[in-house]
Write a protein that holds these residues in place. Sequence first.
Motif, PDB file in Angstrom:
ATOM      1  N   ARG A   1     -34.843 -23.898 -14.978  1.00  0.00           N
ATOM      2  CA  ARG A   1     -35.519 -25.065 -14.437  1.00  0.00           C
ATOM      3  C   ARG A   1     -34.448 -25.439 -13.191  1.00  0.00           C
ATOM      4  O   ARG A   1     -35.051 -25.988 -12.206  1.00  0.00           O
ATOM      5  CB  ARG A   1     -35.583 -26.135 -15.521  1.00  0.00           C
ATOM      6  N   GLU A   2     -33.374 -25.611 -13.689  1.00  0.00           N
ATOM      7  CA  GLU A   2     -32.314 -25.890 -12.532  1.00  0.00           C
ATOM      8  C   GLU A   2     -32.233 -24.900 -11.634  1.00  0.00           C
ATOM      9  O   GLU A   2     -32.021 -25.378 -10.321  1.00  0.00           O
ATOM     10  CB  GLU A   2     -30.810 -26.056 -13.245  1.00  0.00           C
TER      11      GLU A   2
ATOM     12  N   GLU B   1     -45.068 -28.252  -9.354  1.00  0.00           N
ATOM     13  CA  GLU B   1     -44.215 -28.790  -8.524  1.00  0.00           C
ATOM     14  C   GLU B   1     -44.434 -28.193  -6.906  1.00  0.00           C
ATOM     15  O   GLU B   1     -44.549 -29.001  -6.015  1.00  0.00           O
ATOM     16  CB  GLU B   1     -42.673 -28.654  -8.787  1.00  0.00           C
ATOM     17  N   CYS B   2     -44.567 -27.007  -6.940  1.00  0.00           N
ATOM     18  CA  CYS B   2     -45.037 -26.303  -5.807  1.00  0.00           C
ATOM     19  C   CYS B   2     -46.533 -26.970  -5.147  1.00  0.00           C
ATOM     20  O   CYS B   2     -46.463 -27.165  -3.817  1.00  0.00           O
ATOM     21  CB  CYS B   2     -45.131 -24.780  -5.811  1.00  0.00           C
TER      22      CYS B   2
ATOM     23  N   VAL C   1     -34.628 -23.171 -10.332  1.00  0.00           N
ATOM     24  CA  VAL C   1     -35.863 -23.397  -9.412  1.00  0.00           C
ATOM     25  C   VAL C   1     -35.711 -24.758  -8.739  1.00  0.00           C
ATOM     26  O   VAL C   1     -35.947 -24.619  -7.585  1.00  0.00           O
ATOM     27  CB  VAL C   1     -37.035 -23.365 -10.509  1.00  0.00           C
ATOM     28  N   LYS C   2     -35.188 -25.551  -9.461  1.00  0.00           N
ATOM     29  CA  LYS C   2     -35.171 -26.766  -8.746  1.00  0.00           C
ATOM     30  C   LYS C   2     -33.992 -26.815  -7.295  1.00  0.00           C
ATOM     31  O   LYS C   2     -34.118 -27.336  -6.375  1.00  0.00           O
ATOM     32  CB  LYS C   2     -34.321 -27.956  -9.587  1.00  0.00           C
ATOM     33  N   ASP C   3     -32.893 -26.172  -7.686  1.00  0.00           N
ATOM     34  CA  ASP C   3     -31.991 -25.642  -6.506  1.00  0.00           C
ATOM     35  C   ASP C   3     -32.501 -25.097  -5.529  1.00  0.00           C
ATOM     36  O   ASP C   3     -32.381 -25.378  -4.412  1.00  0.00           O
ATOM     37  CB  ASP C   3     -30.665 -24.927  -7.242  1.00  0.00           C
TER      38      ASP C   3
ATOM     39  N   GLU D   1     -44.675 -25.664 -14.846  1.00  0.00           N
ATOM     40  CA  GLU D   1     -43.971 -26.938 -14.017  1.00  0.00           C
ATOM     41  C   GLU D   1     -43.707 -26.438 -12.754  1.00  0.00           C
ATOM     42  O   GLU D   1     -43.695 -27.273 -11.875  1.00  0.00           O
ATOM     43  CB  GLU D   1     -42.588 -27.325 -14.739  1.00  0.00           C
ATOM     44  N   ALA D   2     -43.075 -25.454 -12.605  1.00  0.00           N
ATOM     45  CA  ALA D   2     -42.811 -24.866 -11.156  1.00  0.00           C
ATOM     46  C   ALA D   2     -44.047 -24.846 -10.118  1.00  0.00           C
ATOM     47  O   ALA D   2     -43.980 -25.311  -9.012  1.00  0.00           O
ATOM     48  CB  ALA D   2     -42.111 -23.409 -11.363  1.00  0.00           C
TER      49      ALA D   2
ATOM     50  N   ARG E   1     -35.795 -24.970  -4.724  1.00  0.00           N
ATOM     51  CA  ARG E   1     -36.737 -25.622  -4.003  1.00  0.00           C
ATOM     52  C   ARG E   1     -36.051 -26.806  -3.257  1.00  0.00           C
ATOM     53  O   ARG E   1     -36.693 -27.200  -1.940  1.00  0.00           O
ATOM     54  CB  ARG E   1     -37.703 -26.519  -5.029  1.00  0.00           C
ATOM     55  N   ASP E   2     -34.887 -27.402  -3.550  1.00  0.00           N
ATOM     56  CA  ASP E   2     -34.460 -28.328  -2.842  1.00  0.00           C
ATOM     57  C   ASP E   2     -33.278 -27.891  -1.772  1.00  0.00           C
ATOM     58  O   ASP E   2     -32.756 -28.683  -0.905  1.00  0.00           O
ATOM     59  CB  ASP E   2     -33.351 -29.261  -4.033  1.00  0.00           C
TER      60      ASP E   2
END
Length: 119
Positions: free
Chosen positions: A33-34, A75-76, A36-38, A71-72, A40-41
Amino acid sequence: MAQPFATRWTREGSEAIVAIAGDVDLGTAPQVRESVKDARDSTAPVPLTSLIIDLSDVEHLDSVGLAVLVEAAAECHSADQSLALVCPTPVVARPLEMTGLDRILNVTTSLDEAREVTR
């Protein structure tokens, strides 16, 4: 011998690739999760338009791992970004097929194919 868990991400232009190795389960889902978040951010000269999650080196994918992928995808979708999964092995493709997620998500067998569907 089991491969140790690892994630890494790279960004090239408007595309981010998150590569995962090892087991994706309850114990490792937060790290996925982290990562993927990194990815995307991440900031770059151009906005992110596509995310590829490379599961080529994943040895086990359980329901928690599937939830992270969903979840990914959500979010996308919310950010108007395309998502593709690279799943060249039955170990990863089978859980996606059994849950019907292969009909909802862009599931590919190679990085080149993933790049093609996210354009």
